[in-house]
Design an enzyme around this catalytic site. Structure first.
Site, mmCIF file in Angstrom:
data_model
loop_
_atom_site.group_PDB
_atom_site.id
_atom_site.type_symbol
_atom_site.label_atom_id
_atom_site.label_comp_id
_atom_site.label_asym_id
_atom_site.label_seq_id
_atom_site.Cartn_x
_atom_site.Cartn_y
_atom_site.Cartn_z
ATOM 1 N N ALA A 1 5.023 25.313 15.975
ATOM 2 C CA ALA A 1 3.751 25.537 16.668
ATOM 3 C C ALA A 1 3.331 26.988 16.436
ATOM 4 O O ALA A 1 4.145 27.824 16.044
ATOM 5 C CB ALA A 1 3.878 25.255 18.170
ATOM 6 N N PHE A 2 2.061 27.283 16.686
ATOM 7 C CA PHE A 2 1.550 28.626 16.363
ATOM 8 C C PHE A 2 2.227 29.719 17.175
ATOM 9 O O PHE A 2 2.186 30.888 16.800
ATOM 10 C CB PHE A 2 0.027 28.686 16.563
ATOM 11 C CG PHE A 2 -0.408 28.962 17.974
ATOM 12 C CD1 PHE A 2 -0.580 27.927 18.877
ATOM 13 C CD2 PHE A 2 -0.641 30.262 18.405
ATOM 14 C CE1 PHE A 2 -0.979 28.179 20.182
ATOM 15 C CE2 PHE A 2 -1.045 30.522 19.709
ATOM 16 C CZ PHE A 2 -1.206 29.474 20.600
ATOM 17 N N LYS A 3 2.862 29.347 18.286
ATOM 18 C CA LYS A 3 3.509 30.353 19.138
ATOM 19 C C LYS A 3 4.562 31.160 18.377
ATOM 20 O O LYS A 3 4.880 32.286 18.746
ATOM 21 C CB LYS A 3 4.171 29.687 20.356
ATOM 22 C CG LYS A 3 3.286 28.735 21.154
ATOM 23 C CD LYS A 3 2.484 29.446 22.173
ATOM 24 C CE LYS A 3 1.814 28.606 23.259
ATOM 25 N NZ LYS A 3 1.174 27.372 22.925
ATOM 26 N N ASP A 4 5.114 30.570 17.300
ATOM 27 C CA ASP A 4 6.121 31.290 16.517
ATOM 28 C C ASP A 4 5.559 32.575 15.897
ATOM 29 O O ASP A 4 6.305 33.525 15.687
ATOM 30 C CB ASP A 4 6.655 30.396 15.386
ATOM 31 C CG ASP A 4 7.544 29.267 15.900
ATOM 32 O OD1 ASP A 4 8.298 29.490 16.867
ATOM 33 O OD2 ASP A 4 7.486 28.163 15.333
ATOM 34 N N LEU B 1 6.010 34.982 18.779
ATOM 35 C CA LEU B 1 7.309 35.099 19.456
ATOM 36 C C LEU B 1 8.443 35.469 18.512
ATOM 37 O O LEU B 1 9.415 36.083 18.943
ATOM 38 C CB LEU B 1 7.583 33.838 20.262
ATOM 39 C CG LEU B 1 6.674 33.844 21.507
ATOM 40 C CD1 LEU B 1 6.540 32.460 22.099
ATOM 41 C CD2 LEU B 1 7.182 34.822 22.558
#
Ligand SMILES: *Cc1c(COP(=O)(O)O)cnc(C)c1O
Length: 468
Positions: A108-111, A114
Site C-alpha cells: 500500500a502507499f503507506k510504505d 513509513l
C-alpha cells in the site's frame, strides 16, 4: 527550515524535533514555517530518478538538520526495498493514467512514508540516544506499513491499535504475523475513530508522552507528509512527458487527508498540477466539505474500502490552517467549535466554490464494485477498491485538455473480498500475501478505552521488552 504548530502554541523547532514531536505539544499539527517555491527547478527535477527526486524535494524541508549524503542514504535504503524499478510506475487504464503506489513491502502507499520514517527514527535515535515507543492507530494499512518500517530495530517498540474485526483479513495478518519482540498488536473493541481518539488523548497527556518517550507514526507525523510530496512531482512529470500536457489533474482516494495534503503542498510548491480531485467512499465528510463547505461528523459506515472508513480526518486541520490564511487563532476557534458541536462551516469564495484547487466526489459501494468490474473487463486492469473509488470519481468529470492521474493506493490482493464481490470470482493474487496464510500470529484484544491502552503499554514496557 523551522516548524510551527497550526495552533500557534509552540516555539519554532527544527526538522528532527518536528519528527520526534509527532502531534504538536499544543494539540495542533506541525507544519513548516514556509512552503518553498520550486518553480525554477522543475526542468531539472523532471529528469531525475525517483530516489534522486526524493532527495531534492526533502532537502527543501530538512535544511541543515540532515546532511545531504546522509539523506541520500536514508532515501536509498527506504526505496530499494520496493519491488518495481521505477518505485512508482505509471500505467494507462482506459482514459486515465494510474500511478501504482503499492510496490513496497506491505503493498500500500503507506510504505512510501513509513519505510522512510523507520530509517529516519533510527538515524535520529542514533544521534540522540534513548528509546522511542511508537503508538499508532490504523484503519488497516498504516499499521502493517509502520510495523514493516521498524520491526526488529534497536531502541524502538511499536504499539499499533486496529479496530477488531474491521480490517481486512489480509491487513490483519500483515500485522499480526510479525513476531518481532518490539511489535505489539492491539485489537480494540471499537472503530478506527475510537483508536484515533485514544491515541490523541494519550499524546495530549504530555507527562505520559515524555515519560514513555512516545512517538507517532500516524499521518500527523510531518515526515510522512514530506515523503508523500515526492510522488506528486514524480507522477505529474511522467504524465506531462507522456501526454504532452503542461499540467495534470491528480485524483486521490482519501480517508485521513494525509495523502492528498501532500499533493496540496506539492501543488503550492509549483508542481505542474492543475487540480486535485478528492475521492471518498460513503464516509463522505471530506467530499461534502469541498462541495458544500460543511464539515460534519457522522457515524462511520463499513465499506469495501476500509482504509477510508474514517469520519474525522486528522490532517484536515493542516489544510484548514492554509484555508484560513495561516490564522492560528481562527483555526483554534474552529477546532473548538467542531469539538463542541461536531460541525463547522466555511463560506464559498466569489466563484461559488470552497477551494478552486480541490474538486471532490464520493463513490458508494455499488459504484466501486462496478468500476472494479469495468476496469477489469474493459481495460484489463485489476484495481483495488480504494483505487476504484478514485477512478469512479475521476471519470465523472474528465476534460479533454487535462490528463488525469489516479493514485493506486493498494494492491488488489489486499482486498480479495471486494474483488470477489465485484467479479464473482477470485482474481487478485500476490505471492507475499499467499505466504501469510498459515503463519502464527500475535495480538491482544482490549476495550476501546484510553486507560486500558495506557495500562497495557506501561505493563509491556515494564516487562523489560522496552526500556522506559
Ligand atoms: C490509508 C489509505 C487510504 C487513505 O489515505 P489517507 O492519507 O488517509 O487519506 C487510501 N487507500 C489506501 C489503500 C490506504 O491504505
Amino acid at each position: 527550515m523551522r516548524y510551527t504548530s497550526t495552533r500557534g502554541g509552540i516555539d519554532p523547532i527544527g526538522f528532527s524535533d518536528a519528527v520526534m514531536m509527532g502531534l504538536a505539544t499544543d494539540g495542533g499539527l506541525v507544519l513548516p514555517e514556509d512552503i518553498p517555491d520550486v518553480r525554477d527547478r522543475l526542468g531539472h527535477w523532471s529528469t531525475l530518478s525517483y530516489a534522486d527526486l526524493a532527495v531534492e524535494v526533502m532537502r527543501m524541508f530538512i535544511g541543515d538538520d540532515i546532511h545531504a549524503d546522509e539523506l541520500g542514504m536514508l532515501v536509498e535504503r527506504s526505496y530499494r526495498v520496493f519491488s518495481h524499478r521505477d518505485v512508482a510506475p505509471i500505467v494507462s487504464v482506459g482514459d486515465v493514467y494510474v500511478m501504482e503506489l503499492f510496490h513496497g513491502p506491505t503493498l500500500a502507499f503507506k510504505d512510501f512514508a513509513l519505510q522512510f520514517l523507520g530509517n529516519l527514527f533510527e538515524l535520529i535515535l542514533k544521534r540522540r540516544g534513548g528509546q522511542l515507543n511508537i503508538l499508532g492507530a490504523t484503519s488497516g494499512d498504516t499499521g502493517s506499513a509502520a510495523i514493516a518500517g521498524v520491526r526488529g530495530r534497536d531502541n524502538i517498540e511499536i504499539f499499533i491499535l486496529h479496530p477488531h474485526g474491521r480490517v481486512s483479513p489480509v491487513q490483519e495478518r500483515q500485522m499480526t504475523t510479525v513476531l518481532d519482540a518490539n511489535v505489539h498488536n492491539i485489537a480494540i473493541e471499537g472503530s478506527f475513530d475510537d483508536g484515533q481518539r485514544i491515541i490523541k488523548a494519550l499524546f495530549n497527556d504530555l507527562e505520559l508522552k515524555r515519560r514513555l518517550s512516545l512517538g507517532a507514526v500516524n499521518s500527523v507525523n510531518w515526515a510522512r507528509v514530506l515523503a508523500q510530496i515526492v510522488y506528486y512531482f514524480y507522477g505529474a512529470f511522467r504524465v506531462c512527458d507522456r501526454s504532452g500536457a503542461e499540467r495534470v489533474r491528480i485524483c486521490v482516494p482519501t480517508g485521513n487527508f494525509g495523502n492528498i495534503f501532500a499533493g496540496f503542498l506539492a501543488r503550492r510548491m509549483g508542481a505542474p498540477i492543475a487540480e486535485l480531485v478528492l475521492a471518498t467512499n460513503e464516509n463522505n465528510i471530506l467530499s461534502t466539505f469541498f462541495l458544500h463547505g460543511e464539515y460534519r461528523r457522522r457515524d462511520v459506515c463499513k465499506t469495501y474500502s476500509p482504509s477510508m472508513d474514517i469520519q474525522v480526518a486528522s490532517n484536515f486541520e493542516r489544510y484548514l490552517y492554509y484555508h484560513f490564511a495561516k490564522d492560528a487563532e481562527r483555526l483554534r476557534e474552529c477546532m473548538a467549535e467542531f469539538a463542541a458541536t461536531g460541525r463547522i462551516t466555511v463560506p464559498r469564495n466569489a466563484d461559488g466554490v470552497i477551494d478552486p484547487a480541490i474538486q471532490a466526489g464520493s463513490a458508494d459501494n455499488t459504484e466501486t464494485l462496478a468500476t472494479i468490474k469495468h476496469c477489469y473487463e474493459t481495460d484489463g486492469y485489476l484495481a483495488d477498491p480504494h483505487t476504484a473509488v478514485g477512478i469512479s470519481v475521476a471519470r465523472r468529470n474528465l476534460c479533454s485538455s487535462i490528463p488525469v492521474l489516479c493514485l493506486a493506493t493498494a494492491h488488489s490482493a489486499k482486498f480479495e473480498d471486494a474483488i470477489e464481490a465485484a467479479l464473482g470470482r477470485k482474481a487478485a493474487h500476490h505471492a507475499d500475501i499467499e505466504k501469510l496464510a498459515d503463519l502464527p500470529t500475535q495480538v491482544v484484544v482490549l476495550p476501546a478505552d484510553e486507560t486500558a491502552i495506557r495500562e497495557f503499554m506501561e505493563r509491556r514496557l515494564a516487562d523489560g521488552q522496552g526500556r522506559v
